[in-house]
Design a protein around this motif. Sequence first.
Motif, short mmCIF file in Angstrom:
data_model
loop_
_atom_site.label_atom_id
_atom_site.label_comp_id
_atom_site.label_asym_id
_atom_site.label_seq_id
_atom_site.Cartn_x
_atom_site.Cartn_y
_atom_site.Cartn_z
N THR A 19 0.82 -1.22 0.00
CA THR A 19 0.00 0.00 0.00
C THR A 19 0.85 1.27 0.00
O THR A 19 0.39 2.33 0.39
CB THR A 19 -0.88 0.02 1.26
OG1 THR A 19 0.01 -0.11 2.40
CG2 THR A 19 -1.87 -1.12 1.29
N CYS A 20 2.09 1.16 -0.43
CA CYS A 20 3.01 2.28 -0.22
C CYS A 20 3.06 3.25 -1.41
O CYS A 20 3.29 2.85 -2.54
CB CYS A 20 4.41 1.72 0.03
SG CYS A 20 5.55 3.04 0.45
N PRO A 21 2.90 4.54 -1.14
CA PRO A 21 2.93 5.52 -2.23
C PRO A 21 4.35 5.95 -2.63
O PRO A 21 4.52 6.72 -3.58
CB PRO A 21 2.18 6.71 -1.63
CG PRO A 21 2.41 6.62 -0.16
CD PRO A 21 2.55 5.15 0.17
N ASP A 23 8.35 5.65 -4.08
CA ASP A 23 8.70 5.17 -5.43
C ASP A 23 10.02 4.37 -5.49
O ASP A 23 10.70 4.39 -6.52
CB ASP A 23 8.74 6.34 -6.42
CG ASP A 23 9.93 7.27 -6.19
OD1 ASP A 23 10.62 7.14 -5.14
OD2 ASP A 23 10.19 8.12 -7.07
N CYS A 24 10.39 3.69 -4.42
CA CYS A 24 11.63 2.90 -4.41
C CYS A 24 11.61 1.92 -5.60
O CYS A 24 10.71 1.07 -5.68
CB CYS A 24 11.75 2.14 -3.09
SG CYS A 24 11.51 3.21 -1.65
N LYS A 25 12.58 2.06 -6.47
CA LYS A 25 12.52 1.34 -7.75
C LYS A 25 12.67 -0.17 -7.63
O LYS A 25 12.47 -0.89 -8.60
CB LYS A 25 13.62 1.86 -8.69
CG LYS A 25 13.33 3.22 -9.28
CD LYS A 25 14.40 3.58 -10.29
CE LYS A 25 14.17 4.98 -10.83
NZ LYS A 25 15.35 5.50 -11.51
N PHE A 26 13.07 -0.64 -6.47
CA PHE A 26 13.29 -2.08 -6.29
C PHE A 26 12.10 -2.76 -5.61
O PHE A 26 12.12 -3.96 -5.38
CB PHE A 26 14.54 -2.34 -5.44
CG PHE A 26 14.50 -1.61 -4.10
CD1 PHE A 26 13.86 -2.18 -3.02
CD2 PHE A 26 15.09 -0.37 -3.95
CE1 PHE A 26 13.79 -1.52 -1.81
CE2 PHE A 26 15.03 0.31 -2.74
CZ PHE A 26 14.38 -0.27 -1.67
N CYS A 27 11.05 -1.98 -5.29
CA CYS A 27 10.06 -2.50 -4.36
C CYS A 27 8.68 -2.74 -4.99
O CYS A 27 8.04 -1.81 -5.48
CB CYS A 27 9.92 -1.54 -3.18
SG CYS A 27 8.77 -2.13 -1.94
N THR A 28 8.23 -3.97 -4.93
CA THR A 28 6.93 -4.31 -5.51
C THR A 28 5.77 -3.81 -4.65
O THR A 28 4.63 -3.85 -5.08
CB THR A 28 6.78 -5.84 -5.66
OG1 THR A 28 7.06 -6.44 -4.40
CG2 THR A 28 7.69 -6.41 -6.72
S1 SF4 Z 1 10.87 0.08 0.22
FE1 SF4 Z 1 8.76 -0.28 -0.57
S2 SF4 Z 1 7.44 -0.19 1.26
FE2 SF4 Z 1 9.42 0.75 1.81
S3 SF4 Z 1 9.18 2.97 1.43
FE3 SF4 Z 1 10.03 2.06 -0.47
S4 SF4 Z 1 8.24 1.57 -1.75
FE4 SF4 Z 1 7.50 1.86 0.35
#
Ligand code: SF4
Length: 283
Positions: A19-21, A23-28
């Motif tokens: 549910t995260c807004p 934009d970490c490019k590695f994170c689904t």
């Molecule tokens: S790693 Fe994933 S869950 Fe954590 S802040 Fe980045 S996008 Fe959100």
Amino acid sequence: MSNNKEIFLCAICNIESGTCPEDCKFCTQSTKYKADIQRYKRKEIEQIVKEAKKARENGANGFCLVTAGLGLTPKRLDFVCEAAKAVKKENLGLILIACNGTASVEQLQTLKEAGIDAYNHNLETSQDFYSQIVTTHTWEERYETCQNVNKVGLRLVCGGIFGLGESQEQRISMLESIASLNPMNVPLNFFHPNEALPLVKNSITRKQAFELIELARQMIPNAMKIMVAGGRELMFGEEQYKIFEKGANAFVIGDYLTTQGRTPKDDIDELEKLGYKIRRERD
Ligand code: SF4
């Protein structure tokens, strides 16, 4: 030395997923990338307790309550505390870890009072590479949360992720930053590509990954655990248990946040066959 043969196992419980807004490019788990994963706001407390018991039965010594999102809103903080108290009540002998993003001293203090023993916050990558991977929050903010963890006297769990296109110097720089925070546990993750993500491939070879485990052990000698976390199976394949010859002494059992792991039984059988002992007691 028998100590070298002791392995710590940790299980992850994703109590709020996808549910995260940010934009970490590695994170689904980012809602920006539409990866095909399970997304939910709150796992039932009963289910969390059930998973904690299962983790303990499987030999886990740590149990980590993870939420997606930049940090702790008041509602999320209440939820994590409720989950922590419910697990604590069972007296399972687990080290209870929270991983809920950016956190202030006050929020961490509240978690501690609810029974949380340790807080996981990874630096992810080096300070100078971070803006190429994440644009919605800063590396400095991450570092500050780790300092807050130390200030309140929770155990710090702090690592990062390799294979995002960073240089070797940047990998070393991240390990130096982690060492400066004196963490108790250092989770090393290896990028697991997913077609929905902007990063399409892992930029690290298996040989480099093994060398990084050795390097982490040398550069952070006081860490009680060097843990291989996400990406283990994909990165190391049939050589995955060699991580312990390189200096790792912990890993994640069961599923990761959004990818499947081996079954705990497969892992434990294999470890015992190789002569390793699972460390079950709290430290
Ligand atoms: S790693 Fe994933 S869950 Fe954590 S802040 Fe980045 S996008 Fe959100």
